[in-house]
Design a protein around this motif. Structure first.
Motif, PDB file in Angstrom:
ATOM      1  N   ALA A 167      -7.244  -3.844   2.380  1.00  0.00           N
ATOM      2  CA  ALA A 167      -5.987  -3.505   1.701  1.00  0.00           C
ATOM      3  C   ALA A 167      -6.079  -3.849   0.227  1.00  0.00           C
ATOM      4  CB  ALA A 167      -4.819  -4.240   2.353  1.00  0.00           C
ATOM      5  N   LEU A 192       0.814  -1.209   0.000  1.00  0.00           N
ATOM      6  CA  LEU A 192       0.000   0.000   0.000  1.00  0.00           C
ATOM      7  C   LEU A 192       0.852   1.266   0.000  1.00  0.00           C
ATOM      8  CD1 LEU A 192      -2.791  -1.022   2.526  1.00  0.00           C
ATOM      9  CD2 LEU A 192      -3.171  -0.397   0.144  1.00  0.00           C
ATOM     10  N   LEU A 236      -5.891  -1.138  -2.832  1.00  0.00           N
ATOM     11  CA  LEU A 236      -4.939  -1.303  -3.935  1.00  0.00           C
ATOM     12  C   LEU A 236      -5.664  -1.296  -5.273  1.00  0.00           C
ATOM     13  CD1 LEU A 236      -2.556  -4.097  -2.582  1.00  0.00           C
ATOM     14  CD2 LEU A 236      -1.866  -1.782  -3.252  1.00  0.00           C
ATOM     15  N   GLY A 240      -1.249   3.120   3.064  1.00  0.00           N
ATOM     16  CA  GLY A 240      -1.490   2.328   4.262  1.00  0.00           C
ATOM     17  C   GLY A 240      -1.626   3.157   5.525  1.00  0.00           C
TER      18      GLY A 240
END
Length: 552
Positions: A210, A144, A214, A148
Motif C-alpha cells: 500500500a 489508497l 501510494l 485499493g
C-alpha cells in the motif's frame, strides 16, 4: 511491429522489487511503466510479512544496535559463504541502507525496527540476537482510495485485528504471559479506535505494498494490470530496447529508452519447471507465492543467452495444506512446546524450531525409503492446542470439523492409537524419548531451544521455552509439506542488477531483481526479510544504473 508506447524505464512485475524500481525511476526524474501480469498488484510481497533484512540501515542505528558493515559481511560469509560472488554481497551491504534511507526521506515507504527478532543464525559469526529486521509501519488502506480495489490481499486469519509481527510474538502467548495479555489489549484497542475513526488499517506485506502504491501514484508513475509480458524487444546489436505485452487482448510494443527491469517473481506455479529443477517430490499446491509466477521471464532471459543459477532452491516454508484451502505457513507454530514433527515411521529427524527455510532443506535431506519426510507428521497434544496459537487458530479454538471429516486431521485419545492411525509405529517411542528431554529442559537429540531464534516463538514461562511433554490427550496429527514462499533461482545478475550471460558479460538494457533473479543470499536465508530486502535494494540499484547510462 510499430512501437506504440515509450518510457525511460519499463518494469515487469508489481511486488516489492518492481515497485522499488518504479519508485526509484520517478525519484530520478525518469518516465516509468510498471506492467503486472495479473489483475491485482502486490505480488507475493502483499501476501508476506513485509519485513526487510537490511544490515546497517538507519533504523538499527537509532535502536542503538551497533551493527557494522564488517559484522554484517562476516555474517554473510558465515551463512551465504562463497556460493555468491563477494562483490554482490558487498553491493547489497552498500545498496540496502541507502535505499531504506532514501525511501524513508522521499516517499511514503516507512519501516520500524522489530525488537528481538533475531537473525536466523544468531550464533554464527556476525549474527545478531537482537535482529536486523525492520517491518512496514501500519497504514490506513482508505488512503489508497480507488487504487485499493486492485491491490492483492493476503486474507490472513486475523479475525479483523491488525497486528505487526512484533505484536504476534506476544499474542502467541496470550494465555501464558502478561505481555501477551497486554498486547491483546493493545491490538484490541487499535481495532476499536480504527472502527470509531473509520480507518481500515493494514500491516505486514499489505502495508508495504500500500505504501509503495501510494508512493508511485504521488510520484506520477504508471501501472498496467492484466498486462502479461509476451516478449523482449532487442535491436540488431542485441540490446534490450523494450517489451511486448498483452493489453486488453491486443499485443502492444513498449519502448524502454534506458532499460527493462524484470521483477516478476519465480516459477512456483509452474509444475513442469518445478519437476525439472526442484527436489522431488514437489507441487504447486504447496506454494505461498502469488498467482501468475510461472517463470515467464526466466524463459525469455534464457532465449537471450542469460546465465541462470540456484534453480534447484526455494525459499522454504513448511506448511499444512488442508483440502480446498490455501496452505498455512508454519512459522511460529514449530517453536511452541508440546509438539514434534516426525517422519512416516514416527521418528524425529530435526530441531522443529529451525528457521523455516532450513527446516525444508532438512526435510528433503532426511527423506529416505521407509522413513519418508514428505509429508511429515506434526504431533500436538491437547494442552499445547489449548495454550498457543496454531495454524491460525487461537488458544482453545477448535479445529475445523471438515479437517477431521476429511481425514486431514487425525485425532486419538492415546499416542498409541494415533500411531496406528497414521501408520507410524515408532511414534510412541519417539514421544517417550522427547518427553524425557522435555522434563529436564534439554533436547539431547537436536538441541531445540538452544538458539536465540528458537526461543523467539517459545514459551518464556518454561525452563526451555520450546520444550514441554506431550502427554495430555486427545492427541492430534496433521501432515506437513515442504512448501515455499517462492523459488529463489533465476537470472544471474551483477552488482547493479544487470542480467549476465554465461561469460559474465551483461545483456545491454536488461536488469532483474527479486525472485526471477538468482538470490544474493545463495542457498540460505540469513534473517527475516532476506527475500524482500534484496529485491528492493537491487531494484533500486538497477534503476540507478539506468539513470547513469541515460546521462552518459
Amino acid at each position: 511491429m510499430t512501437t506504440e508506447y515509450a518510457y525511460d524505464v519499463v518494469v515487469v512485475g508489481s511486488g516489492a522489487a518492481g515497485f522499488a524500481a518504479a519508485v526509484t525511476a520517478r525519484l530520478r526524474g525518469l518516465s516509468v511503466l510498471l506492467v503486472e501480469k495479473t489483475d491485482a498488484y502486490g505480488g507475493s510481497t502483499a501476501l508476506s510479512g513485509g519485513a526487510i533484512w537490511v544490515p546497517g540501515n538507519f533504523h538499527l542505528d537509532r535502536a542503538g544496535l551497533a551493527d557494522t558493515r564488517e559484522k554484517a559481511r562476516a555474517y554473510l560469509d558465515a551463512t551465504v559463504g562463497d556460493r555468491v560472488p563477494a562483490a554482490r554481497k558487498d553491493a547489497y551491504l552498500s545498496h540496502g541502507p541507502r535505499m531504506v534511507k532514501e525511501f524513508h526521506d522521499r516517499t511514503e515507504i516507512r519501516f520500524m525496527y522489530t525488537p528481538g527478532y533475531s537473525d536466523y543464525f544468531p550464533e554464527a559469526q556476525g549474527g545478531m540476537a537482537q535482529g536486523r529486521s525492520v517491518e512496514p509501519c501500519i497504514v490506513d488502506f482508505k488512503r489508497l482510495g480507488e487504487l485499493g480495489a486492485s491491490m492483492r490481499r493476503a486474507g490472513l486469519p486475523t479475525y479483523g485485528l491488525t497486528m505487526t509481527s512484533y505484536d504476534f510474538r506476544f499474542l502467541n502467548m496470550v494465555s501464558r504471559t502478561w505481555a501477551g495479555k497486554k498486547t491483546s489489549v493493545k491490538v484490541g484497542l487499535r481495532a476499536v479506535k480504527a472502527l470509531a475513526t473509520g480507518r481500515k488499517l493494514l500491516s505486514l506485506g499489505e502495508a508495504l505494498i500500500a505504501r509503495m502504491r501510494l508512493s508511485l501514484d504521488r510520484l506520477g508513475g504508471e501501472l498496467w494490470l492484466s498486462a502479461p509480458l509476451t516478449g523482449l524487444v532487442t535491436d540488431p546489436a542485441g540490446r534490450v530496447t523494450g517489451v511486448r505485452v498483452l493489453r486488453a487482448g491486443r499485443e502492444v510494443t513498449v519502448a524502454a529508452r534506458g532499460g527493462v527491469v524484470l521483477a516478476s517473481g519465480g516459477f512456483s506455479h509452474d509444475q513442469a519447471l518445478r519437476e525439472k529443477h526442484l527436489p522431488a517430490p514437489t507441487s504447486t499446491a504447496w506454494t505461498h507465492a502469488s498467482p501468475g509466477q510461472t517463470g515467464d521471464v526466466l524463459k525469455l532471459g534464457e532465449e537471450l543467452g542469460a546465465a541462470t543459477d540456484l534453480l534447484d532452491k526455494v525459499w522454504g516454508a513448511p506448511s499444512v495444506c488442508p483440502p480446498g484451502e490455501k496452505p498455512f505457513f508454519l512459522v511460529a507454530d514449530r517453536g511452541i512446546p508440546g509438539m514434534v514433527i516426525v517422519n512416516e515411521a514416527g521418528e524425529r529427524y530435526a530441531n522443529e524450531a529451525l528457521p523455516y527455510h532450513a527446516f525444508v532443506d532438512r526435510m528433503y535431506a532426511a527423506d529416505r525409503p521407509g522413513a519418508s519426510t514428505v509429508p511429515s507428521w506434526l504431533i500436538l497434544d491437547a494442552r499445547s492446542k489449548a495454550r498457543y496459537i496454531f495454524a491460525g487458530l487461537f488458544p482453545g479454538q477448535p479445529f475445523p470439523k471438515k479437517w477431521l471429516e476429511s481425514g486431514f486431521l487425525r485425532k486419538a485419545d492415546t499416542v498409541e492409537e494415533l500411531a496406528r492411525q497414521i501408520c507410524a509405529p515408532g511414534l510412541p517411542a519417539s514421544i517417550s524419548r522427547f518427553n524425557s528431554f522435555a522434563e529436564v529442559g534439554t533436547d539431547k537429540d537436536y538441541g531445540r531451544g538452544e538458539s536465540v531464534y528458537d526461543r523467539y516463538y517459545g514459551d518464556p514461562t518454561l525452563t526451555n521455552p520450546n520444550l514441554a511433554p506431550i502427554e495430555e490427550g486427545p492427541f492430534y496429527a496433521v501432515p506437513v509439506h515442504p512448501g515455499d514462499i517462492g523459488t529463489k533461482g533465476g537470472l544471474v545478475t551483477d552488482t547493479d542488477g544487470r542480467v549476465l550471460r554465461e561469460d559474465s558479460t551483461p545483456i545491454p538494457g536488461l536488469y532483474a531483481s527479486g525472485n526471477c533473479s538468482a538470490a544474493v543470499m545463495g542457498e540460505t536465508y540469513p534473517g527475516p526479510g532476506a527475500t524482500i530486502g534484496p529485491a528492493m535494494a537491487f531494484g533500486w540499484a538497477a534503476v540507478n544504473a539506468i539513470a547513469r547510462s541515460l546521462e552518459e
